[in-house]
Design an enzyme around this catalytic site. Structure first.
Site, PDB file in Angstrom:
ATOM      1  N   ASP A 190     -38.552   3.548 -27.225  1.00  0.00           N
ATOM      2  CA  ASP A 190     -38.156   4.573 -26.314  1.00  0.00           C
ATOM      3  C   ASP A 190     -36.683   4.126 -25.735  1.00  0.00           C
ATOM      4  OD1 ASP A 190     -37.542   5.868 -24.091  1.00  0.00           O
ATOM      5  OD2 ASP A 190     -39.689   6.769 -23.775  1.00  0.00           O
ATOM      6  N   HIS A 191     -35.613   4.519 -26.218  1.00  0.00           N
ATOM      7  CA  HIS A 191     -34.679   3.818 -25.878  1.00  0.00           C
ATOM      8  C   HIS A 191     -34.039   3.791 -24.379  1.00  0.00           C
ATOM      9  CE1 HIS A 191     -32.577   7.932 -25.721  1.00  0.00           C
ATOM     10  NE2 HIS A 191     -31.799   7.576 -24.849  1.00  0.00           N
ATOM     11  N   HIS A 253     -39.485   9.351 -22.017  1.00  0.00           N
ATOM     12  CA  HIS A 253     -38.580   8.709 -21.120  1.00  0.00           C
ATOM     13  C   HIS A 253     -38.873   9.112 -19.871  1.00  0.00           C
ATOM     14  CE1 HIS A 253     -36.152   8.676 -24.919  1.00  0.00           C
ATOM     15  NE2 HIS A 253     -35.476   9.995 -24.753  1.00  0.00           N
TER      16      HIS A 253
HETATM   17  C1  BG6 Z   1     -33.451  11.748 -26.910  1.00  0.00           C
HETATM   18  C2  BG6 Z   1     -33.570  13.162 -26.857  1.00  0.00           C
HETATM   19  O1  BG6 Z   1     -34.462  11.121 -26.699  1.00  0.00           O
HETATM   20  O2  BG6 Z   1     -32.616  11.408 -25.738  1.00  0.00           O
HETATM   21  C3  BG6 Z   1     -32.328  13.877 -26.881  1.00  0.00           C
HETATM   22  O3  BG6 Z   1     -33.992  13.536 -28.172  1.00  0.00           O
HETATM   23  C4  BG6 Z   1     -31.498  13.632 -25.699  1.00  0.00           C
HETATM   24  O4  BG6 Z   1     -32.347  15.486 -26.932  1.00  0.00           O
HETATM   25  C5  BG6 Z   1     -31.333  12.140 -25.390  1.00  0.00           C
HETATM   26  O5  BG6 Z   1     -30.257  14.278 -25.584  1.00  0.00           O
HETATM   27  C6  BG6 Z   1     -30.549  11.670 -23.889  1.00  0.00           C
HETATM   28  O6  BG6 Z   1     -30.285  10.176 -24.045  1.00  0.00           O
HETATM   29  P1  BG6 Z   1     -29.239   9.637 -23.275  1.00  0.00           P
HETATM   30  O7  BG6 Z   1     -29.400   8.200 -23.445  1.00  0.00           O
HETATM   31  O8  BG6 Z   1     -27.976  10.408 -23.834  1.00  0.00           O
HETATM   32  O9  BG6 Z   1     -29.653  10.131 -21.908  1.00  0.00           O
END
Ligand code: BG6
Length: 518
Positions: A190-191, A253
């Site tokens: 989960d980044h 997230h």
């Molecule tokens: C991803 C989603 O997990 O996270 C995307 O699939 C979203 O829809 C993105 O745009 C947002 O990540 P960050 O790091 O740019 O806030």
């Protein structure tokens, strides 16, 4: 010739990294740049190698050219020195492979053994599947049948979300993977958990005497988690129309950030202890019992045509690969309760949406107001204290307190203490993927989601999705470029609260706050 930074002695364990989906977007935008940054910072040992795997035929040269282009465009460091670049690029090879063809995996094994010999790598293998989840099971099976898991070292599987579409499909997916890999070998990304400020939540909470004692329902009025984006669905209409904001951002997230805010301090700083605490929070989420319950506590919206900074924007239903009748939500907001002793009665408001006016991720902790019938509160309107954790793209901490207005006799005004980490010269926070890749190589699973977390989060989210299926009329609309549907504002008004403004930073590092009362 530019200076090559001196390498630190922090070295990871030597390993071969397999990037399945090596010609795809994730590899190009995130993974290759992350590997390069780790290399430049001396965090990757010389005994590492990367084999890019994808269906498309590519010569080694073409692959390395793609690699170079991706790093120049997306990495925190740019390749400026030819000699160093050659040394780095030499660690990369490519394999064109049909994932159902076991013979191809045998070839891959031979290629792996040869690269392991070349760099003296002791058999550690990390398989990163930057692929559609439907393929996770088949790739795992082929890895096993092709002898790829018979090396002398460890094997680890790294997979990306979406992990299933609901609890049932996630369970099926998990069973397929678990036939090949043990839970401890699986690293579910989960980044958001790799983001510097999300990891900082624990430190802010548990390393500060003026937060930890107040971190409960006696002192906190509510918590607001906003994850707003300016982009629409871009070229991902096909995926997104099937998923929607709840599954795309909510199940993962948003609930992950909520667990970091709400969890109890772990008894030991070990991955399993931390993840145990997080899963307890997920289990304490008050489930929505009926469609009525969902209607009262969850708002969903879809953007219609609008404008942003003078630019006309199409509505969601006009986007490429989106069903023109689609009822998919591009926004959702919810009031969530964590039913345990620490949090009983404290609403957590979470919201996320596409095509909102600001790209930001922020967590606002609103403290309870001072009594209005005692001392200063009798005469003055005192604003509640706020702690704002700015996650993304601006990183920092903002604290709002009341103080005497300078020069006045007794006026009180709110004052902001604003720490902007991302504004500081010389601070170049690592990208989430750098940290996560490094952790996976080191075998530290703290910031990866364990199966019971994933399953519990799906259980919670499924109830919302099911209720929405039965109540299509609950979908509200909002103009692209606006702050989302009306219902999301009413949700807080009903409780006597308001969404606090979110902040951002312009090109000159000027910080602003918009979207609600200051
Ligand atoms: C991803 C989603 O997990 O996270 C995307 O699939 C979203 O829809 C993105 O745009 C947002 O990540 P960050 O790091 O740019 O806030």
């Amino acid at each position: 010739m530019a200076d090559i930074p001196v390498r630190e002695s922090v070295m990871t364990q030597g390993a071969v990294l397999f990037i399945f989906g090596a010609t795809g977007d994730l590899a190009r935008r995130k993974l290759f740049p992350a590997i390069y940054s780790l290399y430049r910072e001396g965090k990757l040992a010389e005994d590492f190698a990367v084999i890019g795997v994808a269906r498309r035929p590519r010569t080694e040269e073409e692959f390395r050219n793609d690699l170079y282009a991706s790093i120049q465009e997306f990495s925190r460091y740019k390749a400026e020195n030819d000699q160093e670049w050659q040394v780095f690029a030499d660690h990369f090879e490519y394999k064109s492979l049909d994932i159902n063809n076991v013979e191809g995996f045998h070839e891959l094994r031979r290629q792996t053994e040869s690269i392991e010999n070349k760099f003296n790598i002791q058999g550690n293998r990390l398989f990163y599947l930057a692929l559609a989840p439907e393929l996770f099971g088949s790739v795992s099976k082929s890895l096993k049948e092709g002898g790829m898991l018979d090396g002398k070292g460890w094997n680890r599987l790294v997979i990306e979300k979406p992990f299933g579409y609901d609890l049932e499909s996630a369970q099926e997916l998990n069973v397929e993977i678990r036939e090949v890999f043990a839970e401890e070998e699986i690293y579910r990304i989960d980044h958001y958990l790799g983001k510097e400020m999300v990891q900082n939540i624990e430190v802010i909470r548990f390393a500060n005497a003026f937060f930890e004692p107040l971190w409960n329902n006696k002192h906190i009025a509510n918590v607001q988690i906003t994850l707003s984006e300016t982009v629409g669905v871009e070229e991902r209409g096909g995926y997104y129309d099937h998923s929607g904001a709840l599954r795309d951002m909510g199940q993962n997230h948003m609930l992950q950030m909520l667990t970091m805010i709400a969890m109890e301090p772990p008894s030991r700083l070990l991955p399993e202890d931390i993840r145990d605490e997080k899963v307890k929070v997920l289990r304490s989420l008050r489930p929505f019992e009926s469609t009525e319950d969902v209607k009262t506590n969850v708002v969903r919206g879809q953007y219609t045509e609008g404008s942003y900074r003078g630019q006309q924007l199409p509505g969601y239903r006009e986007e490429d690969k989106v069903d023109p009748q689609s009822n998919t939500e591009t926004y959702f907001a919810s009031r969530v309760f964590v039913d345990n002793f620490r949090w009983a009665g404290v609403p957590f408001y979470i919201r996320t949406g596409k095509r909102l006016p600001v790209k930001t991720t922020e967590i606002v902790v609103e403290f309870k107001s001072m009594p209005t019938n005692v001392y200063l509160g009798q005469k003055h309107k005192l604003e509640p204290n706020l702690l704002v954790i700015r996650v993304n793209p601006m990183e920092g901490i903002y604290i709002k307190i009341n103080a005497k207005k300078p020069g006045s006799e007794s006026d009180i005004e709110p004052l902001a203490m604003d720490f902007c980490q991302s504004c500081m010269v010389g601070i170049n926070s690592p990208e989430a993927y750098e940290r996560l890749l490094m952790d996976a190589i080191e075998g530290d699973s703290t910031y990866f989601t364990r199966w019971d977390e994933v399953a519990t989060a799906w259980g919670f989210v499924d109830r919302i999705a099911k209720a929405w299926q039965q109540t299509p009329d609950t979908l509200e609309t909002y103009a692209a470029g606006s702050w989302g549907p009306e219902g999301a504002h009413k949700l807080l008004e009903q409780d006597g609260f308001k969404w606090w403004p979110v902040s951002g930073q312009d090109e000159d590092n000027v910080i602003w706050r918009v979207g609600g009362p200051q």
